[in-house]
Design a protein around this motif. Structure first.
Motif, PDB file in Angstrom:
ATOM      1  N   GLY A  21       1.040   0.217 -19.317  1.00 25.79           N
ATOM      2  CA  GLY A  21       0.511   0.349 -17.953  1.00 25.79           C
ATOM      3  C   GLY A  21       0.938  -0.736 -16.978  1.00 25.79           C
ATOM      4  N   HIS A  22      -0.006  -1.170 -16.156  1.00 25.45           N
ATOM      5  CA  HIS A  22       0.316  -2.061 -15.041  1.00 25.45           C
ATOM      6  C   HIS A  22       0.686  -3.482 -15.440  1.00 25.45           C
ATOM      7  N   LEU A  23       0.549  -3.812 -16.708  1.00 28.49           N
ATOM      8  CA  LEU A  23       1.068  -5.114 -17.170  1.00 28.49           C
ATOM      9  C   LEU A  23       2.518  -5.274 -16.729  1.00 28.49           C
ATOM     10  N   GLN A  24       3.243  -4.139 -16.745  1.00 26.80           N
ATOM     11  CA  GLN A  24       4.674  -4.163 -16.412  1.00 26.80           C
ATOM     12  C   GLN A  24       4.936  -4.501 -14.955  1.00 26.80           C
ATOM     13  N   ARG A  25       3.932  -4.385 -14.109  1.00 20.89           N
ATOM     14  CA  ARG A  25       4.170  -4.619 -12.691  1.00 20.89           C
ATOM     15  C   ARG A  25       3.906  -6.068 -12.276  1.00 20.89           C
ATOM     16  N   GLY A  26       3.248  -6.827 -13.168  1.00 20.39           N
ATOM     17  CA  GLY A  26       2.887  -8.183 -12.763  1.00 20.39           C
ATOM     18  C   GLY A  26       3.740  -9.237 -13.441  1.00 20.39           C
ATOM     19  N   GLY A  68      13.120  -2.697  -4.109  1.00 26.75           N
ATOM     20  CA  GLY A  68      12.126  -3.433  -4.896  1.00 26.75           C
ATOM     21  C   GLY A  68      11.226  -2.444  -5.604  1.00 26.75           C
ATOM     22  N   THR A  69      11.516  -2.160  -6.849  1.00 27.05           N
ATOM     23  CA  THR A  69      10.691  -1.254  -7.658  1.00 27.05           C
ATOM     24  C   THR A  69      11.030  -1.487  -9.121  1.00 27.05           C
ATOM     25  N   ILE A  70      10.026  -1.428  -9.973  1.00 31.97           N
ATOM     26  CA  ILE A  70      10.325  -1.647 -11.398  1.00 31.97           C
ATOM     27  C   ILE A  70      11.082  -0.467 -11.992  1.00 31.97           C
ATOM     28  N   ASP A  71      11.104   0.681 -11.288  1.00 29.89           N
ATOM     29  CA  ASP A  71      11.662   1.902 -11.876  1.00 29.89           C
ATOM     30  C   ASP A  71      13.193   1.946 -11.965  1.00 29.89           C
ATOM     31  N   ASN A  72      13.867   1.147 -11.175  1.00 35.22           N
ATOM     32  CA  ASN A  72      15.346   1.133 -11.113  1.00 35.22           C
ATOM     33  C   ASN A  72      15.928   2.510 -10.791  1.00 35.22           C
ATOM     34  N   ALA A 105       8.089   7.449 -22.000  1.00 35.25           N
ATOM     35  CA  ALA A 105       7.929   7.211 -20.551  1.00 35.25           C
ATOM     36  C   ALA A 105       6.730   8.029 -20.078  1.00 35.25           C
ATOM     37  N   GLU A 106       5.973   7.487 -19.135  1.00 38.44           N
ATOM     38  CA  GLU A 106       4.776   8.207 -18.671  1.00 38.44           C
ATOM     39  C   GLU A 106       5.120   9.597 -18.115  1.00 38.44           C
ATOM     40  N   GLY A 107       6.361   9.737 -17.599  1.00 39.28           N
ATOM     41  CA  GLY A 107       6.760  11.023 -17.023  1.00 39.28           C
ATOM     42  C   GLY A 107       7.507  11.919 -17.990  1.00 39.28           C
ATOM     43  N   VAL A 119       5.280   3.550 -21.615  1.00 36.82           N
ATOM     44  CA  VAL A 119       5.687   2.620 -20.552  1.00 36.82           C
ATOM     45  C   VAL A 119       5.737   3.384 -19.232  1.00 36.82           C
ATOM     46  N   MET A 120       5.872   2.646 -18.102  1.00 31.50           N
ATOM     47  CA  MET A 120       5.876   3.296 -16.788  1.00 31.50           C
ATOM     48  C   MET A 120       7.184   4.061 -16.550  1.00 31.50           C
ATOM     49  N   GLY A 121       7.156   4.846 -15.512  1.00 32.57           N
ATOM     50  CA  GLY A 121       8.321   5.657 -15.155  1.00 32.57           C
ATOM     51  C   GLY A 121       7.896   7.101 -15.017  1.00 32.57           C
ATOM     52  N   ARG A 122       7.361   7.424 -13.843  1.00 34.80           N
ATOM     53  CA  ARG A 122       6.871   8.776 -13.579  1.00 34.80           C
ATOM     54  C   ARG A 122       8.035   9.773 -13.557  1.00 34.80           C
ATOM     55  N   ASP A 123       9.126   9.357 -12.913  1.00 38.08           N
ATOM     56  CA  ASP A 123      10.270  10.268 -12.777  1.00 38.08           C
ATOM     57  C   ASP A 123      11.534   9.695 -13.392  1.00 38.08           C
ATOM     58  N   ALA A 132       0.859  -1.193   0.000  1.00 38.01           N
ATOM     59  CA  ALA A 132       0.000   0.000   0.000  1.00 38.01           C
ATOM     60  C   ALA A 132       0.887   1.232   0.000  1.00 38.01           C
ATOM     61  N   ARG A 133       0.300   2.359  -0.389  1.00 39.84           N
ATOM     62  CA  ARG A 133       1.000   3.641  -0.222  1.00 39.84           C
ATOM     63  C   ARG A 133       0.263   4.342   0.926  1.00 39.84           C
ATOM     64  N   SER A 134       0.911   4.383   2.106  1.00 41.11           N
ATOM     65  CA  SER A 134       0.215   4.845   3.311  1.00 41.11           C
ATOM     66  C   SER A 134       0.291   6.366   3.493  1.00 41.11           C
TER      67      SER A 134
HETATM   68  O1  F6P Z   1       7.017   3.197  -8.820  1.00 38.59           O
HETATM   69  C1  F6P Z   1       6.577   2.175  -9.633  1.00 38.59           C
HETATM   70  C2  F6P Z   1       5.479   2.649 -10.552  1.00 38.59           C
HETATM   71  O2  F6P Z   1       5.038   1.543 -11.308  1.00 38.59           O
HETATM   72  C3  F6P Z   1       5.818   3.829 -11.455  1.00 38.59           C
HETATM   73  O3  F6P Z   1       6.546   3.475 -12.604  1.00 38.59           O
HETATM   74  C4  F6P Z   1       4.449   4.359 -11.754  1.00 38.59           C
HETATM   75  O4  F6P Z   1       4.519   5.719 -12.107  1.00 38.59           O
HETATM   76  C5  F6P Z   1       3.725   4.161 -10.464  1.00 38.59           C
HETATM   77  O5  F6P Z   1       4.367   3.109  -9.796  1.00 38.59           O
HETATM   78  C6  F6P Z   1       2.247   3.839 -10.606  1.00 38.59           C
HETATM   79  O6  F6P Z   1       1.707   3.711  -9.325  1.00 38.59           O
HETATM   80  P1  F6P Z   1       0.233   3.169  -9.009  1.00 38.59           P
HETATM   81  O7  F6P Z   1       0.203   1.705  -9.268  1.00 38.59           O
HETATM   82  O8  F6P Z   1       0.015   3.512  -7.587  1.00 38.59           O
HETATM   83  O9  F6P Z   1      -0.671   3.898  -9.959  1.00 38.59           O
END
Ligand code: F6P
Length: 327
Positions: A256-261, A129-133, A226-228, A173-177, A75-77
């Motif tokens: 999107g979130h495909l990259q996280r799973g 542990g983060t996909i962003d490296n 990149a999304e950012g 692809v993901m990568g806000r920053d 979670a993000r608390s």
């Molecule tokens: O920090 C990992 C990450 O997948 C980023 O690349 C992305 O911007 C963010 O999390 C998305 O977060 P959430 O799943 O909370 O929308």
């Protein structure tokens, strides 16, 4: 190893990343090997505040090394961002006789851990542990390799249809920053252009590049965004390009979130196992408030504050290389 630490808590926090389960397994098994009691916290800092601890035994982490996501949930608390929330979290740890914590996560997780361990006297070790490296002090973070493999596989599929229809595709692809995912996905999939947060791009430069390709009879093209990206995401860039250069039929795909799973790659499983093991041994050796990482194939220890604050950007020369190779 002799230490006063007898009871450790482990948790995952922030965005999940493939390989987190392999890290949890390594932490639990290493701790058990050293006769420590190990507790899993449900949903990161939220669970810490709500005192949601569960004793973990060796068998509880069997059959998870290959699974994506996190068995501890995440979670993000918002509450933990407040001083009051952190005080409640500390009281929960004390009430449960927890001597030390291991946090598996990224930037937000370590920012919280750093403030927390300075406010309250409890040893903390971070596992990246983060996909962003995007953390300094480790060559790669857990989950990054899986994420870029997922993204490359997706772009390969888009390439097939782009080729069949002679289309220009903008793939987000993901990568806000951080541009690591975009850059590595772009290079790995042979994309013509890559737009990342670390470089202020210019749509006219992109169009010129596409025009060169069109003059060379390039029938289709792929642009990774990149999304950012400072100039906007794939939708916005595609629209701007289409308005000025409509040579190609233009499409957008957001991975999107495909990259996280998904099941972690072997590289992520090995990294996670190594860092989980190192985290427990670091605690027992008296280290605190550091992130364990792997640099040049060796375990490294970086103060949490340094891991989050030191800028880590992809080699800018790689962007030039990617463009030359794709011509
Ligand atoms: O920090 C990992 C990450 O997948 C980023 O690349 C992305 O911007 C963010 O999390 C998305 O977060 P959430 O799943 O909370 O929308």
């Amino acid at each position: 190893m002799s230490s006063d630490i007898k009871r450790i808590a482990v948790f995952t926090s922030g965005g999940d990343a493939p390989g987190m389960n392999a890290a949890i397994r390594a932490v639990v098994r290493t701790a058990t090997f050293h006769d420590l009691h190990i507790y899993g916290i449900n949903r990161g800092y939220d669970g810490m505040i709500k005192c949601q601890f569960k004793r973990l035994e060796r068998k509880d982490v069997g059959n998870i090394i290959h699974r994506g996501g996190t068995i501890l949930k995440t979670a993000r608390s918002m509450e933990f961002m407040t001083k009051e929330g952190r005080k409640t979290a500390y009281e929960s740890l004390v009430a449960s006789d927890i001597d030390a914590c291991i946090a598996i996560g990224g930037n937000g997780t370590f920012t919280g851990a750093d403030i927390f361990s300075k406010e309250h006297n409890i040893p903390f070790i971070g596992i990246p542990g983060t996909i962003d490296n995007d953390l300094a002090g480790t060559d790669y973070t857990i989950g990054f390799d899986t994420a870029i493999n997922t993204a490359v596989e997706a772009v390969d599929k888009i390439r097939d249809t782009a080729d069949s229809h002679n289309r220009l595709f903008f793939v987000e692809v993901m990568g806000r920053d951080s541009g690591f995912i975009a850059l590595n996905t772009g290079i790995g999939s042979g994309a013509g252009s890559i737009l990342i947060p670390e470089r202020e791009g210019n749509v006219d430069d992109l169009i010129n590049h596409l025009k060169i390709g069109a003059r060379r009879k390039k029938l289709f093209s792929l642009v990774i965004v990149a999304e950012g990206n400072p100039g906007g995401g794939a939708m916005k860039i595609a629209e701007e390009v289409k308005n000025k250069f409509d040579h190609y039929d233009t499409k957008v795909a957001i991975i999107g979130h495909l990259q996280r799973g998904g099941s972690p790659t072997a590289a992520d499983r090995v990294l996670a196992s190594r860092l989980g093991f190192a985290a427990v041994e670091a605690l027992l050796a008296g280290k605190t408030n550091v992130m364990v990482g792997e640099m040049n194939n060796k375990i490294s220890y970086t103060p949490l504050a340094k891991a989050i604050k030191t800028p880590k950007a992809p080699e800018s020369d790689l962007l030039r290389m990617a463009e030359i190779l794709a011509m």
